[in-house]
Design a protein around this motif. Structure first.
Motif, mmCIF file in Angstrom:
data_model
loop_
_atom_site.group_PDB
_atom_site.id
_atom_site.type_symbol
_atom_site.label_atom_id
_atom_site.label_comp_id
_atom_site.label_asym_id
_atom_site.label_seq_id
_atom_site.Cartn_x
_atom_site.Cartn_y
_atom_site.Cartn_z
ATOM 1 N N LYS A 36 5.030 -17.544 -40.464
ATOM 2 C CA LYS A 36 4.442 -16.223 -39.502
ATOM 3 C C LYS A 36 6.472 -16.728 -38.595
ATOM 4 O O LYS A 36 6.463 -17.840 -38.685
ATOM 5 C CB LYS A 36 3.504 -16.693 -38.845
ATOM 6 N N LEU A 37 6.472 -15.232 -38.227
ATOM 7 C CA LEU A 37 7.984 -15.725 -36.917
ATOM 8 C C LEU A 37 7.172 -16.522 -35.721
ATOM 9 O O LEU A 37 6.102 -16.397 -35.287
ATOM 10 C CB LEU A 37 8.472 -13.931 -37.145
ATOM 11 N N TYR A 46 22.739 -12.063 -42.153
ATOM 12 C CA TYR A 46 23.459 -12.826 -40.763
ATOM 13 C C TYR A 46 24.199 -13.703 -41.387
ATOM 14 O O TYR A 46 25.821 -13.901 -41.369
ATOM 15 C CB TYR A 46 23.037 -14.201 -39.853
ATOM 16 N N GLY A 75 -4.508 -12.516 -36.372
ATOM 17 C CA GLY A 75 -3.472 -11.891 -36.202
ATOM 18 C C GLY A 75 -3.359 -10.023 -36.451
ATOM 19 O O GLY A 75 -2.655 -9.401 -35.526
ATOM 20 N N LEU A 94 10.866 -7.293 -30.171
ATOM 21 C CA LEU A 94 12.907 -6.818 -30.123
ATOM 22 C C LEU A 94 12.653 -5.502 -28.804
ATOM 23 O O LEU A 94 13.879 -5.219 -27.828
ATOM 24 C CB LEU A 94 13.418 -6.851 -30.949
ATOM 25 N N VAL A 152 8.201 -17.653 -31.870
ATOM 26 C CA VAL A 152 9.024 -17.001 -30.329
ATOM 27 C C VAL A 152 9.690 -18.231 -29.926
ATOM 28 O O VAL A 152 8.641 -18.954 -29.566
ATOM 29 C CB VAL A 152 7.802 -16.150 -30.115
ATOM 30 N N HIS A 161 10.079 -17.675 -23.375
ATOM 31 C CA HIS A 161 10.855 -16.803 -22.615
ATOM 32 C C HIS A 161 11.743 -18.110 -21.342
ATOM 33 O O HIS A 161 11.286 -19.267 -21.392
ATOM 34 C CB HIS A 161 10.300 -15.794 -21.871
ATOM 35 N N ASP A 206 1.298 -11.427 -31.101
ATOM 36 C CA ASP A 206 2.691 -12.361 -31.639
ATOM 37 C C ASP A 206 3.059 -10.851 -29.839
ATOM 38 O O ASP A 206 4.618 -10.952 -30.516
ATOM 39 C CB ASP A 206 3.356 -11.934 -32.548
ATOM 40 N N GLN A 248 12.876 -15.040 -31.032
ATOM 41 C CA GLN A 248 12.195 -13.995 -32.203
ATOM 42 C C GLN A 248 12.590 -14.843 -33.948
ATOM 43 O O GLN A 248 13.821 -14.894 -34.131
ATOM 44 C CB GLN A 248 12.188 -13.022 -32.609
ATOM 45 N N TYR A 256 17.289 -13.937 -29.091
ATOM 46 C CA TYR A 256 16.289 -13.209 -29.493
ATOM 47 C C TYR A 256 15.275 -12.963 -28.956
ATOM 48 O O TYR A 256 14.526 -12.822 -28.853
ATOM 49 C CB TYR A 256 16.912 -12.460 -30.458
ATOM 50 N N ARG A 303 18.268 -8.598 -35.244
ATOM 51 C CA ARG A 303 17.517 -8.683 -34.496
ATOM 52 C C ARG A 303 17.979 -8.190 -32.935
ATOM 53 O O ARG A 303 17.606 -7.633 -31.980
ATOM 54 C CB ARG A 303 18.094 -10.915 -33.852
ATOM 55 N N VAL A 360 3.072 -9.384 -27.952
ATOM 56 C CA VAL A 360 3.286 -9.798 -26.232
ATOM 57 C C VAL A 360 4.647 -11.083 -26.073
ATOM 58 O O VAL A 360 5.190 -11.295 -25.132
ATOM 59 C CB VAL A 360 2.225 -9.933 -25.119
ATOM 60 N N LYS A 361 3.985 -12.185 -27.020
ATOM 61 C CA LYS A 361 5.214 -13.134 -27.569
ATOM 62 C C LYS A 361 6.347 -12.919 -27.506
ATOM 63 O O LYS A 361 7.453 -13.395 -27.283
ATOM 64 C CB LYS A 361 4.190 -14.442 -28.600
ATOM 65 N N ILE A 362 6.860 -11.959 -28.852
ATOM 66 C CA ILE A 362 8.241 -12.293 -28.061
ATOM 67 C C ILE A 362 9.090 -11.467 -27.193
ATOM 68 O O ILE A 362 10.107 -11.199 -27.251
ATOM 69 C CB ILE A 362 8.458 -10.948 -29.600
ATOM 70 N N ALA A 363 7.910 -10.075 -26.858
ATOM 71 C CA ALA A 363 8.493 -9.119 -26.014
ATOM 72 C C ALA A 363 8.866 -9.850 -24.366
ATOM 73 O O ALA A 363 9.752 -9.584 -23.372
ATOM 74 C CB ALA A 363 7.873 -8.147 -25.578
ATOM 75 N N GLY A 364 7.681 -10.983 -24.640
ATOM 76 C CA GLY A 364 8.162 -11.138 -22.839
ATOM 77 C C GLY A 364 6.806 -10.204 -22.200
ATOM 78 O O GLY A 364 7.295 -9.260 -22.261
ATOM 79 N N ARG A 386 11.435 -5.723 -25.651
ATOM 80 C CA ARG A 386 12.532 -6.898 -24.485
ATOM 81 C C ARG A 386 14.007 -6.916 -24.538
ATOM 82 O O ARG A 386 14.416 -6.323 -23.194
ATOM 83 C CB ARG A 386 12.529 -8.073 -25.724
ATOM 84 N N TYR A 440 5.951 -4.729 -35.782
ATOM 85 C CA TYR A 440 5.586 -5.732 -34.314
ATOM 86 C C TYR A 440 6.980 -6.411 -34.102
ATOM 87 O O TYR A 440 7.173 -6.552 -32.869
ATOM 88 C CB TYR A 440 4.151 -6.571 -34.160
ATOM 89 N N PRO A 441 7.274 -6.826 -35.546
ATOM 90 C CA PRO A 441 8.517 -7.945 -34.655
ATOM 91 C C PRO A 441 9.440 -6.975 -34.066
ATOM 92 O O PRO A 441 10.177 -7.714 -33.357
ATOM 93 C CB PRO A 441 8.945 -8.554 -35.778
ATOM 94 N N GLU A 442 9.671 -6.664 -34.811
ATOM 95 C CA GLU A 442 10.567 -5.201 -34.308
ATOM 96 C C GLU A 442 11.073 -4.324 -32.666
ATOM 97 O O GLU A 442 11.375 -3.813 -32.277
ATOM 98 C CB GLU A 442 11.663 -3.716 -35.473
#
Lengths: 301, 372, 323
Positions: free
Chosen positions: A125-126, A231, B297, B228, A128, A131, B252, A222, A220, B200, B254-258, B231, B223-225
């Motif tokens: 899983k990714l 990359y 999840g 991002l 994070v 923040h 996740d 994530q 970023y 990213r 909300v975790k990624i975006a804040g 955010r 959701y990952p994208e």
């Protein structure tokens, strides 16, 4: 015009990251003539190690955000440099005298190994980054809204490049590295400990890649175990674009690639963005293989 | 010669499984490695949990249930091999998988071996349009989600719409559905393009969309994208609302975006067990928390759990493990089985019946609120 | 001494071929399918072997030619209903033409640069396929509903049936490439692999020969694409990514560059072993990577490297004088 400038800044910001990773590629290639396929994964390792350090050491409790970032960068760079040296010792050193192709395959194998190793250790899983570590201010330049962080990332890349350039061109070890890059045999005859030079190169290159990974993670937010692949490939394109083996070239190449991508996406098509980057690569290799800043080195027959 | 051999082998299997004291083998085809490894692992966890619960309660038809997993690697070629493997291991039915092209690669193999397949994460319309008698899915179809998406967008009064997808089968399918429906209405589609997943930096894309001036952006990717995008959109200082498809439903996000960036984000999704009042959903959540310490999840993984539930119900009711009996039961007699995601019934094509999609909104604390 | 070794090797090959032919009778469809996949990859790797093993060109874009062949078949079959087997030479042709167009400008590039360009190229092809270039590739969905191959009215559907088709094709490939190896063309390729400049100096038009090597390799890969498309009945861009090129590259290198039996052995190992170790799926790739590194360090020429060329020195012709 506004749109153009905004996209330009977007491109420069991304390009800064490409440049940083490209620096690592270019250094290793310059001395060893080896495409370190595992470099992208060193970038990934940097990002993951940064997260582990951040969460386990609880740095945010002890210092302000600037302190946290600087100490993280230093720690990650040291750790990834160590990984780089181990990588060289295990996968590349035994193949120094072999056919070039063997080293390439070994590099690929190392890349696969690292990528899956990260997956096994950290999970598929990714993850994070927390923040609130980096300031979220926006800066107003020429009427454009630019987050402060993007400018800082660009500045950080520039700073590292300048330091590297000074190191390579003004210090004794730097001279030794340049000598080894031109001709390993002759360098040895001059009394240069080429093995040590290579070890240093494998410390600096991966350290830069790891730092880039950390910055990407912080900005970023994530990270996942496959992030190094694209990359790495783009950074490699950037290095070639600027002239592989050439340090300012890596910087120029990185920024240029970022801008080309951004403008290509903005004006042509977003979906074809990566294809545009690869086309650039192919065109450069056909038209000017030594890159924009690369020197023409005559090949001895 | 080979045909006879296969028939004889099948008969032997059938005879063998009819004998008591053997386990009932149910196959699970999932992406245990590859880019969707997290989905696959979730699926495996949920299905094994349900199998354990079933076994504790006495099993099916007096026999213990055994789950046989096969990794499809998120890739059609590996999926075909995985399907071949499962079909030779005496499974009575298969749950899986995630990803329409992946499922498609396995469909013919299961159909030829006459094994019931209940897919959980394959929303492409064409999968159930081939007349395959043994194919079912607990996941809805892209056209249903498209309809609900358009209804929601129109209902909120937006006039200029941007659609962003990521060129994957699922995402593009949904985007195309929405586009077709929107073009019939009196609204303007100002943007329609794809981003590259795995990247990213989406500032370039966001700047471009912003320049086209939409009232709302419908993002049909994962959701990952999505995280991002939210955010980076906030960093740009751009306040246009975003609506997401069901692949954006994941804690996740909300975790990624804040929390600040995710606030006010709408998305469509089949309801997750956490939000359903039914007894089954609640007991499932409790058991899951006890064993794995957390919530599942992904709603697609939960749908694989529903796949298990319908198979178990069919086997119990038909009192047999024969594929024809299971398929007949699922087509005709299964009505409103209380599942983890709501009531389940199948139509003649094997699609799930009923309005599955609901609208969720993210509040300021990062909670997903089910809208009425 | 060499002759003895050669005879022993030939005997082993014959034995193995017999075992292989007999296997569908004893193995279940799953393992037969694994062997099918091994066969397909063996042929692909053999086609890459011409480019990589014999000509020594670092080529990591082979999946692109494979993709072109598969898609050509898929599109022509769905649009015009042409039977799949007739499309094999046609797919090969499009793949070969693609190779011609693509390789022409880059043929003179130095080793590692060529490598990068081929990587870039395979990615471009993949993105073009996903983006549904010219509206005919079906985008990320790919193309589905491709017909099964028909031989004289018999439809080939089951793994066992495909087995014979694929391995017959493989046998043909081995025969053809063996003749190629022994020919003047094969010798020229080996020469320019060892020393580019000397070869040019000896009158071998290296650019020309390299290009031909590319085209032949691509043509064959295109034909394999046809068989693959017919077997899976659906094809999608994910199946033709850079990773596939890496696998083919690996097979050639691990098995033995420039060696036909080595390449086939490589296919068995690289494709077959992960299937045997399915239970350790997550660690599978990790081990794969480690094996790559170890192989290169300890046995860089591959497991079954090509034997050096040998020519019988029989009796000298009678020149009339005493020797």
């Amino acid at each position: 015009m506004d749109f153009f400038l905004q996209q330009l800044t977007n491109g420069l910001a991304v390009g800064g990251i490409y440049a940083l990773i490209a620096l690592g590629y270019t250094m290793v290639y310059g001395v060893l003539k080896l495409i370190n396929f595992a470099h992208g994964d060193l970038f990934t390792i940097g990002a993951f190690l940064g997260l582990s350090l951040l969460t386990s050491l609880g740095l945010t409790h002890h210092m302000g955000s600037f302190g946290v970032v600087v100490s993280l960068i230093v720690m990650v760079m040291c750790l990834v440099a160590l990984v780089g040296v181990i990588l060289d010792r295990l996968a590349y050193k035994p193949l120094r005298t072999s056919h070039r192709l063997s080293a390439v395959v070994s590099a690929l194998g190392a890349s696969i190994f690292f990528q899956n190793g990260i997956m096994l250790v950290y999970g598929a899983k990714l993850l994070v980054y927390p923040h609130d570590i980096l300031p979220k201010m926006n800066v107003n330049i020429l009427g454009l809204h630019i987050p402060l962080i993007r400018i800082l990332i660009l500045l950080a890349s520039l700073l590292m490049m300048i330091c590297l350039y000074v190191y390579i061109n003004k210090t004794r070890i730097g001279t030794a590295i340049r000598a080894a890059a031109i001709d390993q045999g002759a360098a040895r005859l001059m009394g240069i400990n080429v093995d040590r030079v290579i070890m240093i190169v494998f410390m600096i290159g991966p350290a830069l890649g790891g730092a880039a990974g950390l910055m990407v993670g912080l900005y970023y937010g994530q990270i996942n175990f496959t992030m190094g692949w694209i990359y790495g490939l783009k950074a490699f394109t950037a290095a070639i674009l600027g002239g592989i083996g050439n340090i300012p070239g890596a910087m120029v190449g990185g920024l240029l690639l970022g801008v080309i991508e951004a403008l290509g996406a903005a004006y042509l098509s977003i979906a074809w963005k990566d294809a545009i980057a690869f086309c650039v690569l192919i065109v450069i290799l056909i038209v000017r293989p030594t890159g924009i800043l690369g020197e023409r080195v005559a090949e001895k027959i | 010669m080979n045909k006879t051999l296969t028939v004889v082998l099948l008969l032997c299997f059938a005879a063998g499984s009819a004998m008591a004291a053997e386990t009932i083998k149910i196959g699970l085809m999932a992406p245990l490695t590859g880019s969707w490894a997290s989905e696959g692992k979730d699926m495996e966890q949920i299905v094994t949990l349900l199998a354990e619960e079933t076994n504790k309660a006495g099993g099916l038809l007096g026999r213990q249930v055994e789950i046989i997993s096969a990794d499809d690697g998120g890739d059609p070629k590996t999926a075909a091999l995985a399907a071949q493997r499962l079909s030779t291991q005496g499974v009575v039915a298969v749950i899986g998988t995630y990803g329409s092209s992946i499922t498609e690669a396995s469909q013919n193999i299961f159909d030829e071996s006459e094994i019931v397949q209940v897919a959980n994460g394959s929303t492409a319309i064409r999968l159930s349009e081939k007349g395959l008698k043994y194919f079912f899915r607990t996941s809805p179809r892209d056209d249903e989600q498209g309809k609900v998406a358009v209804k929601t967008i129109l209902g909120m009064g937006f006039k200029k719409i941007a659609i962003l997808h990521d060129n994957t089968t699922y995402s593009k399918g949904l985007a195309d559905e929405a586009k077709t429906l929107l073009e019939k209405e009196k609204v303007k589609l100002v943007f329609f393009d794809a981003l590259t997943p795995g990247e990213r930096d989406y500032n370039t894309i966001l700047t471009k969309i912003k320049a086209d001036g939409p009232d709302v952006v419908f993002f049909t990717g994962y959701y990952p994208e999505a995280g991002l995008l939210l955010r980076q959109k906030m960093e740009m200082g751009w306040n246009v609302p975003f609506i997401g498809g069901d692949a954006t439903n994941n804690p996740d996000l909300v975790k990624i975006a804040g929390k600040d960036a995710a606030k006010g984000f709408y998305f469509l999704s089949p309801p997750v067990p956490q939000d359903l009042p039914s007894r089954e959903a609640k007991s499932f959540m409790a058991a899951y928390k006890k064993k794995y310490n957390g919530a599942p999840g992904s709603v697609w993984a939960v749908l694989s759990g529903d796949g298990f539930n319908v198979l178990a119900a069919a086997i119990k009711a038909a009192k047999a493990t024969d594929s024809k009996a299971i398929a007949d039961y699922l087509h005709k007699d299964l009505k409103d089985l209380p599942g983890l995601t709501g009531k389940i019934s199948f139509d003649a094509k094997g699609d799930r019946v009923g309005d599955l999609y609901r609208v969720y909104v993210v509040d300021g604390d990062g909670n997903f609120l089910l809208q009425p | 001494m060499i002759r003895m070794w050669k005879t022993k090797r030939h005997f082993l090959y014959a034995l193995w071929a017999v075992l292989l032919l007999a296997s569908p009778a004893v193995l279940n469809p799953y393992w037969v399918d694994v062997l099918n996949l091994v066969g397909l990859y063996a042929i692909l790797a053999l086609s890459l072997n011409i480019i990589l093993g014999h000509a020594g060109l670092f080529h990591m874009g082979h999946a692109a030619f494979y993709a072109v062949g598969a898609y050509t078949t898929a599109i022509l079959n769905k649009q015009f209903g042409i039977p799949v087997l007739w499309l094999m030479p046609l797919s090969g042709l499009t793949a070969g033409l693609t190779a011609l167009v693509v390789a022409r400008p880059i043929i003179h590039l130095r080793g590692d640069y060529l490598l990068i360009v081929t990587i870039g190229f395979v990615e471009i092809i993949r993105i073009a396929l996903i983006n549904n270039v010219f509206g005919i590739t079906g985008g990320a969905n790919g193309i589905f509903g491709i017909d099964r191959p028909m031989i004289f009215g018999y439809k080939i559907r089951k793994p066992q049936e495909f087995f014979y088709l694929i391995w017959a094709f493989a046998a043909l490939t081995v025969f053809f490439f063996h003749r190629l190896e022994q020919s003047r063309f094969g010798r020229a390729l080996n020469f320019l692999r060892e020393d580019d400049v000397a070869a040019e100096g000896s009158g071998i038009h290296t650019a020309h020969y390299k290009l031909i090597a590319f085209v032949i390799g691509a043509f064959w890969a295109g034909m394999v694409g046809t068989v693959y498309a017919a077997k899976m009945t659906i094809i999608a861009p994910e199946s033709f990514n850079f990773w596939e090129s890496v696998i083919m590259f690996m097979i050639v290198l691990l098995g033995g560059r420039g060696s036909i039996p080595g390449t086939i052995l490589g296919a068995f190992l690289v494709i077959g072993l992960p299937e045997i170790f399915r239970e350790f799926a997550s660690a599978r790739m990790l081990v794969f990577g480690a094996v790559m590194v170890i192989m290169m360090i300890f046995r860089t020429e591959g497991i079954l490297p090509a034997l050096p060329r040998s020519y019988p020195i029989g009796r000298l012709p009678d020149t009339g004088s005493d020797r």
